[in-house]
Design an enzyme around this catalytic site. Structure first.
Site, mmCIF file in Angstrom:
data_model
loop_
_atom_site.group_PDB
_atom_site.id
_atom_site.type_symbol
_atom_site.label_atom_id
_atom_site.label_comp_id
_atom_site.label_asym_id
_atom_site.label_seq_id
_atom_site.Cartn_x
_atom_site.Cartn_y
_atom_site.Cartn_z
ATOM 1 N N GLN A 88 0.846 -1.180 0.000
ATOM 2 C CA GLN A 88 0.000 0.000 0.000
ATOM 3 C C GLN A 88 0.878 1.226 0.000
ATOM 4 O O GLN A 88 1.741 1.384 0.845
ATOM 5 C CB GLN A 88 -0.913 -0.003 1.230
ATOM 6 C CG GLN A 88 -1.820 1.203 1.268
ATOM 7 C CD GLN A 88 -2.750 1.152 2.458
ATOM 8 O OE1 GLN A 88 -2.955 0.108 3.058
ATOM 9 N NE2 GLN A 88 -3.318 2.282 2.807
ATOM 10 N N ASP A 89 0.646 2.077 -1.003
ATOM 11 C CA ASP A 89 1.373 3.350 -1.041
ATOM 12 C C ASP A 89 0.704 4.318 -0.065
ATOM 13 O O ASP A 89 -0.513 4.360 0.038
ATOM 14 C CB ASP A 89 1.311 3.957 -2.443
ATOM 15 C CG ASP A 89 2.131 3.163 -3.440
ATOM 16 O OD1 ASP A 89 3.057 2.464 -3.018
ATOM 17 O OD2 ASP A 89 1.847 3.262 -4.636
ATOM 18 N N PRO A 90 1.488 5.120 0.594
ATOM 19 C CA PRO A 90 0.879 6.145 1.453
ATOM 20 C C PRO A 90 0.360 7.285 0.593
ATOM 21 O O PRO A 90 1.057 7.781 -0.292
ATOM 22 C CB PRO A 90 2.050 6.593 2.334
ATOM 23 C CG PRO A 90 3.259 6.300 1.534
ATOM 24 C CD PRO A 90 2.939 5.104 0.680
ATOM 25 N N TYR A 91 -0.858 7.648 0.791
ATOM 26 C CA TYR A 91 -1.449 8.774 0.059
ATOM 27 C C TYR A 91 -1.682 9.909 1.025
ATOM 28 O O TYR A 91 -2.014 9.683 2.187
ATOM 29 C CB TYR A 91 -2.774 8.355 -0.605
ATOM 30 C CG TYR A 91 -2.575 7.444 -1.767
ATOM 31 C CD1 TYR A 91 -2.195 7.949 -3.007
ATOM 32 C CD2 TYR A 91 -2.743 6.082 -1.642
ATOM 33 C CE1 TYR A 91 -1.995 7.116 -4.091
ATOM 34 C CE2 TYR A 91 -2.563 5.236 -2.721
ATOM 35 C CZ TYR A 91 -2.186 5.761 -3.942
ATOM 36 O OH TYR A 91 -2.002 4.941 -5.010
#
Length: 93
Positions: A88-91
Site C-alpha cells: 500500500q502506497d501512502p497517500y
C-alpha cells in the site's frame, strides 16, 4: 412424529466446468492483464470490493482517483512482469 431427513442443497462441484459467462473487466485494464485476471474479476469478492469502494467514493475523497486505479497495468505490460510485490502506497490525506 418422525422428522423427515432433508437432503442438503447441492453446492458447486469441484469437477464442473467453470461458468462461461463474460467477466466484467474494469475500464482501463489492458487486454493482456484482463485475460490473466479474468478469474479474479469474476469473483463475488471483487464485486463486493467494487461496491465498497463506490460507496466510499460517494461518501468522501478516496485515493487514487478512479481513473488511476489500474495505472500499473496500463504502464506495465504483463509480458514485462517478473515479480509482483503487493503493498500500500501512502497517500496524502
Amino acid at each position: 412424529t418422525v422428522a423427515k431427513k432433508t437432503k442438503p442443497a447441492a453446492g458447486p462441484s469441484l469437477f464442473e466446468e467453470p461458468p462461461t459467462e463474460p467477466v466484467a473487466v474494469p475500464i482501463g485494464v489492458p487486454d493482456d492483464w484482463a485475460a490473466a485476471l479474468a478469474d479474479q474479476f469474476g469473483q463475488p469478492c471483487f464485486a463486493e470490493l467494487q461496491r465498497f469502494v463506490a460507496a466510499e467514493r460517494a461518501a468522501g475523497e478516496v485515493f487514487p482517483d478512479a481513473a488511476d486505479v489500474f495505472n500499473a497495468f496500463r504502464y506495465t505490460p504483463l509480458s514485462a512482469v517478473r515479480v509482483v510485490i503487493l503493498g500500500q502506497d501512502p497517500y496524502p490525506t
